[in-house]
Design a protein around this motif. Structure first.
Motif, PDB file in Angstrom:
ATOM      1  N   SER A 374       0.833  -1.211   0.000  1.00  0.00           N
ATOM      2  CA  SER A 374       0.000   0.000   0.000  1.00  0.00           C
ATOM      3  C   SER A 374       0.866   1.259   0.000  1.00  0.00           C
ATOM      4  O   SER A 374       0.535   2.250  -0.670  1.00  0.00           O
ATOM      5  N   ALA A 375       2.031   1.155   0.711  1.00  0.00           N
ATOM      6  CA  ALA A 375       2.935   2.309   0.701  1.00  0.00           C
ATOM      7  C   ALA A 375       3.406   2.603  -0.733  1.00  0.00           C
ATOM      8  O   ALA A 375       3.338   3.739  -1.220  1.00  0.00           O
ATOM      9  N   ALA A 376       3.840   1.465  -1.414  1.00  0.00           N
ATOM     10  CA  ALA A 376       4.352   1.620  -2.774  1.00  0.00           C
ATOM     11  C   ALA A 376       3.257   2.113  -3.701  1.00  0.00           C
ATOM     12  O   ALA A 376       3.478   3.025  -4.519  1.00  0.00           O
ATOM     13  N   LEU A 377       2.053   1.494  -3.556  1.00  0.00           N
ATOM     14  CA  LEU A 377       0.967   1.827  -4.479  1.00  0.00           C
ATOM     15  C   LEU A 377       0.494   3.266  -4.303  1.00  0.00           C
ATOM     16  O   LEU A 377       0.316   4.000  -5.278  1.00  0.00           O
ATOM     17  N   SER A 378       0.368   3.639  -3.030  1.00  0.00           N
ATOM     18  CA  SER A 378      -0.114   5.009  -2.821  1.00  0.00           C
ATOM     19  C   SER A 378       0.869   6.007  -3.429  1.00  0.00           C
ATOM     20  O   SER A 378       0.479   6.988  -4.044  1.00  0.00           O
ATOM     21  N   HIS A 379       2.184   5.613  -3.295  1.00  0.00           N
ATOM     22  CA  HIS A 379       3.203   6.441  -3.901  1.00  0.00           C
ATOM     23  C   HIS A 379       3.051   6.486  -5.416  1.00  0.00           C
ATOM     24  O   HIS A 379       3.029   7.563  -6.013  1.00  0.00           O
ATOM     25  N   PRO A 543      10.777   6.980  -5.756  1.00  0.00           N
ATOM     26  CA  PRO A 543       9.425   6.759  -6.251  1.00  0.00           C
ATOM     27  C   PRO A 543       9.337   6.994  -7.757  1.00  0.00           C
ATOM     28  O   PRO A 543       9.979   7.887  -8.281  1.00  0.00           O
ATOM     29  N   GLY A 544       8.568   6.132  -8.393  1.00  0.00           N
ATOM     30  CA  GLY A 544       8.404   6.244  -9.835  1.00  0.00           C
ATOM     31  C   GLY A 544       9.448   5.485 -10.598  1.00  0.00           C
ATOM     32  O   GLY A 544       9.298   5.194 -11.771  1.00  0.00           O
ATOM     33  N   LYS A 545      10.507   5.060  -9.874  1.00  0.00           N
ATOM     34  CA  LYS A 545      11.577   4.343 -10.563  1.00  0.00           C
ATOM     35  C   LYS A 545      11.408   2.823 -10.434  1.00  0.00           C
ATOM     36  O   LYS A 545      11.719   2.077 -11.341  1.00  0.00           O
TER      37      LYS A 545
END
Ligand code: ADP
Length: 592
Positions: A374-379, A543-545
Motif C-alpha cells: 500500500s505504501a508503494a501503491l499510494s506512492h 518513487p516512480g523508478k
C-alpha cells in the motif's frame, strides 16, 4: 505360584496319586499272580517227590514175606521155649535189620506177642510187647502178604511197618514185621527252600521236612476218628494237635496258607494225592520271594511312573512358562504400542501447533507485504492522480475561456497519466496471479540472445556495456522461454540501474552450463538490505523508478523451474546474482 502352575501341580499330583492308588489296589492281585506262578513251579517238583516216595516204599514191600520164609522162625513159634533157638533167631533178625537198614525186624506169635526182635539187646525193645491191635498185624494174620502202617505209639518215633504171615504148612503161626524209621524217606523231597509234608487219610502229618509238624493234624478230629485211633493205638493221641492253618484258595490245586502260631509265616500250598495209600503229599513254598517279585515289579513301575510324571510336570511347566512369557511379551508390546500412540498424538498436536503458528506467520507476513504494497501503491498512484487532478482543473479553466488547444493538451496529459496507472495496475495483476505455464527443456543460449536484444537501445543512450561470455556449446535447461528471459532482463536492468551515472558501466554476463551469472561494477548491495532483497515491494529506488517486484517475481519464476537464485556482494566490488537451473536433455522443440 500363580493359578496356572497350581493347576498343573494339582493335575500332575492328582494323576500321580491316582496311579499310586491303582498300584496299591493292584498289589494283592499282582501278588496272587506271582503266587500262582510259584504254585505252577511247585507242581512238577511235587509229582517227582510223590513218585520217588512210592517207589521207595514199594521197594521194601516184599521184604517181610522173604524173611518170613525162614524155617527157624516157624520152628521157634512151634517149639516150647528154647533159649538156644531164640538166641539164634534174635541174632539172625539183628543181622537182617543191619543188612536192610531197617530200624527193627521182629517176630510175633499168633496172639500178637513179640517173641524175637532185632533190637533184643536194646532197652525199650519190642520183646514181650503185644501188637495184636495194630492193623499191620491183623492184616498179616488174615494172610495178607504185605501190609504197612505208620505208627509212633511206642517210641514216639514214626515207624513205617511192613508185615507178612509166618506159615507152617498152610497154617499161619505168627507174623514177621519190618520197621523203618520214616525219616529215612525224607530224602525224596528236593524242593530247596520249600517245606513238604505227607498226611494220611485222617489228615495226620506223618512225614515232614519240619519236625514241629510231625503228628500234627491238618484238619479237626471227629469223635469217631478219635475213638478209632485210641483203639488202634496207632498214634500218640495225647500229642495230636491241630495245625492252626488259614487257607485261601489260589486256584484248583494251590492254596495260600498261613500259620497262626508263627506270625508272618505264610506259604503257597500245593497238594497231590497218593491214592494207593490214601495219603496226600503237600509242598509249602514261602510266599516271600513271590511277594518280593510283585513288590519289585511295583517298584519298577512306580519309579518309571515317577519319571514319567516328572517329565510330564516339567513339560507342562515349560509350556506354562512359555505361555507366561508370551503374555508378558504381548503386555510389553501393548505398552509399547500405547506409548507410540501417545507420542504420535503428541507429535500430531505439535504439528498442528506448528501449522497454526505457520498460518499466523504467513498472516503476519501478508500484512507486512500489504503494508509495503500500500505504501508503494499510494506512492505510485498518488503522484499521477494529483497530476490528473491538476490537468483536469487546467482543462476546465481553458475550456471556460474557449482556449481549446490548451484544454486538449491537458486532456492528452491526463490520458497519458491514466495509461501509466493502467500499466502499473497490469504489472500488479501479473504479480498477483503467477502464470503456471508448463516448464520444459529449452535452449538457454537462445533465451540469453533474446534477452540481450532488448538492451540495444538502452546501452546506446547510457553508454553502458554488457560483456557476454557464452557457454561452450548448447545448454539445455528446464524452464519457460518468456519467463526465463524476463528474469535475465530484470537482472541486467537492475545492474544498469545500480551503475547509473558512473563513468565506467560494465555488466559481466556468463552462462556456464545451467548457471547464469550477472556481475556489475556498481556500488553493490547495502548489507542491511541483503535479507529483504527478494521480498515483494522492497526497493531502494526513488518513487516512480521501481515497484520492488522485479527480484521477487524473478525468484519465484526460478523456483518454479526447480532452480535456485542467490544475491551477494562480489569481493572485487559490485553485486553478483547467480541463477542455477535444472539441466535437461537436448530437444528439438521447446515447451513454450
Ligand atoms: P526495483 O528494481 O523496482 O527496486 P527489484 O526487486 O528489481 O526492484 O530490486 C530491489 C532492490 O534491490 C533495488 O531497489 C536495489 O536496491 C537492489 N538491487 C537490485 N539489483 C542491484 C544491483 N545490481 N546492485 C545494487 N543493488 C541492486
Amino acid at each position: 505360584m500363580n493359578a496356572q502352575r497350581r493347576r498343573i501341580f494339582l493335575f500332575t499330583g492328582g494323576l500321580a496319586l491316582a496311579t499310586v492308588l491303582a498300584g496299591a489296589l493292584s498289589v494283592p492281585s499282582l501278588e496272587r499272580h506271582y503266587l500262582r506262578q510259584q504254585a505252577e513251579q511247585d507242581g512238577p517238583l511235587l509229582e517227582l517227590a510223590k513218585e520217588s516216595l512210592s517207589a521207595a516204599l514199594d521197594r521194601y514191600a516184599p521184604l517181610p514175606a522173604l524173611i518170613a520164609e525162614r524155617a527157624s522162625l516157624a520152628d521157634l513159634l512151634a517149639a516150647p521155649p528154647d533159649a538156644a533157638l531164640l538166641a539164634e533167631v534174635n541174632e539172625d533178625l539183628r543181622q537182617t535189620a543191619l543188612m536192610v537198614q531197617a530200624s527193627d525186624v521182629f517176630l510175633m506169635d499168633i496172639s500178637g506177642r513179640t517173641i524175637a526182635a532185632a533190637t533184643y539187646r536194646e532197652p525199650g525193645s519190642f520183646i514181650d510187647r503185644n501188637f495184636s491191635h495194630q492193623s499191620y498185624f491183623m492184616n498179616a494174620r488174615e494172610g495178607a502178604l504185605t501190609s504197612f502202617q505208620v505208627s509212633g505209639t511206642t517210641t514216639g518215633e514214626r515207624g513205617y511197618y511192613y508185615a507178612a504171615p509166618v506159615e507152617e504148612g498152610d497154617r499161619i503161626v505168627g507174623v514177621l514185621a519190618v520197621k523203618f524209621n520214616i525219616q529215612a524217606f525224607n530224602s525224596v523231597w528236593n524242593g530247596a527252600g520249600s517245606e513238604f509234608m505227607v498226611s494220611d487219610a485222617n489228615g495226620f502229618v506223618l512225614m515232614s521236612s519240619r519236625p514241629d509238624w510231625h503228628f500234627r493234624a491238618m484238619r479237626p478230629l471227629t469223635d469217631t476218628t478219635r475213638r478209632v485211633i485210641a483203639q488202634n493205638l496207632q498214634y500218640p493221641i495225647d500229642r495230636i494237635e491241630l495245625l492252626p492253618i488259614n487257607k485261601i484258595a489260589l486256584d484248583d490245586t494251590a492254596q495260600l496258607v498261613s500259620f497262626a502260631e508263627t506270625s508272618g509265616e505264610s506259604y503257597v500250598m500245593t497238594s497231590t494225592a497218593l491214592p494207593q495209600r490214601g495219603w496226600v503229599m503237600t509242598s509249602l513254598t514261602p510266599t516271600g520271594p513271590a511277594r518280593l517279585m510283585a513288590l519289585k515289579l511295583l517298584l519298577i513301575l512306580g519309579l518309571t511312573g515317577l519319571l514319567l510324571f516328572g517329565a510330564l510336570l516339567s513339560y507342562l511347566l515349560k509350556q506354562a512358562r512359555q505361555r507366561e512369557a508370551l503374555v508378558r511379551e504381548q503386555g510389553a508390546k501393548r505398552l509399547l504400542e500405547a506409548t507410540v500412540d501417545e507420542r504420535t498424538a503428541d507429535l500430531q498436536k505439535a504439528l498442528e501447533h506448528l501449522k497454526s503458528t505457520q498460518t499466523d506467520l504467513i498472516q503476519a507476513g501478508k500484512l507486512t507485504g500489504l503494508g509495503q504494497m500500500s505504501a508503494a501503491l499510494s506512492h505510485e498512484f498518488n503522484q499521477p492522480l494529483a497530476a490528473v487532478k491538476t490537468y483536469a482543473d487546467n482543462a476546465r479553466a481553458f475550456l471556460k475561456r474557449d482556449r481549446i488547444a490548451e484544454a486538449q493538451d491537458n486532456i492528452t496529459r491526463i490520458s497519458r497519466m491514466v495509461d501509466r496507472m493502467a500499466s502499473i495496475s497490469a504489472h500488479l495483476r501479473n504479480f498477483a496471479r503467477r502464470p503456471q505455464q508448463a516448464a520444459g527443456p529449452l535452449l538457454l543460449n537462445q533465451v540469453v540472445q533474446d534477452a540481450l536484444a532488448v538492451f540495444d537501445v538502452r546501452l546506446a543512450t547510457t553508454g553502458g556495456r554488457i560483456d557476454y561470455t557464452p557457454p561452450a556449446g548448447e545448454v539445455w535447461v528446464i524452464g519457460g522461454h518468456v519467463r526465463l528471459q524476463q528474469v535475465i532482463v530484470n537482472m541486467l536492468n537492475n545492474a544498469l540501474d545500480a551503475m547509473e551515472g558512473q563513468d565506467d558501466q560494465v555488466v559481466s554476463l556468463r552462462v556456464d552450463g545451467p548457471r547464469i551469472t550477472v556481475w556489475d561494477n556498481g556500488p553493490g548491495i547495502d548489507p542491511a538490505a541483503l535479507d529483504q532483497l527478494f521480498d515483494p515491494f522492497f526497493t531502494t529506488k526513488p518513487p516512480g523508478k521501481g515497484l520492488g517486484l522485479g527480484l521477487s517475481i524473478s525468484y519465484n519464476i526460478v523456483t518454479d523451474f526447480g532452480g535456485m537464485m542467490t544475491a551477494a556482494n562480489h569481493p572485487d566490488g559490485g553485486a553478483i546474482f547467480v541463477v542455477t537451473l535444472q539441466p535437461a536433455q537436448a530437444m528439438r522443440t521447446a515447451a513454450e
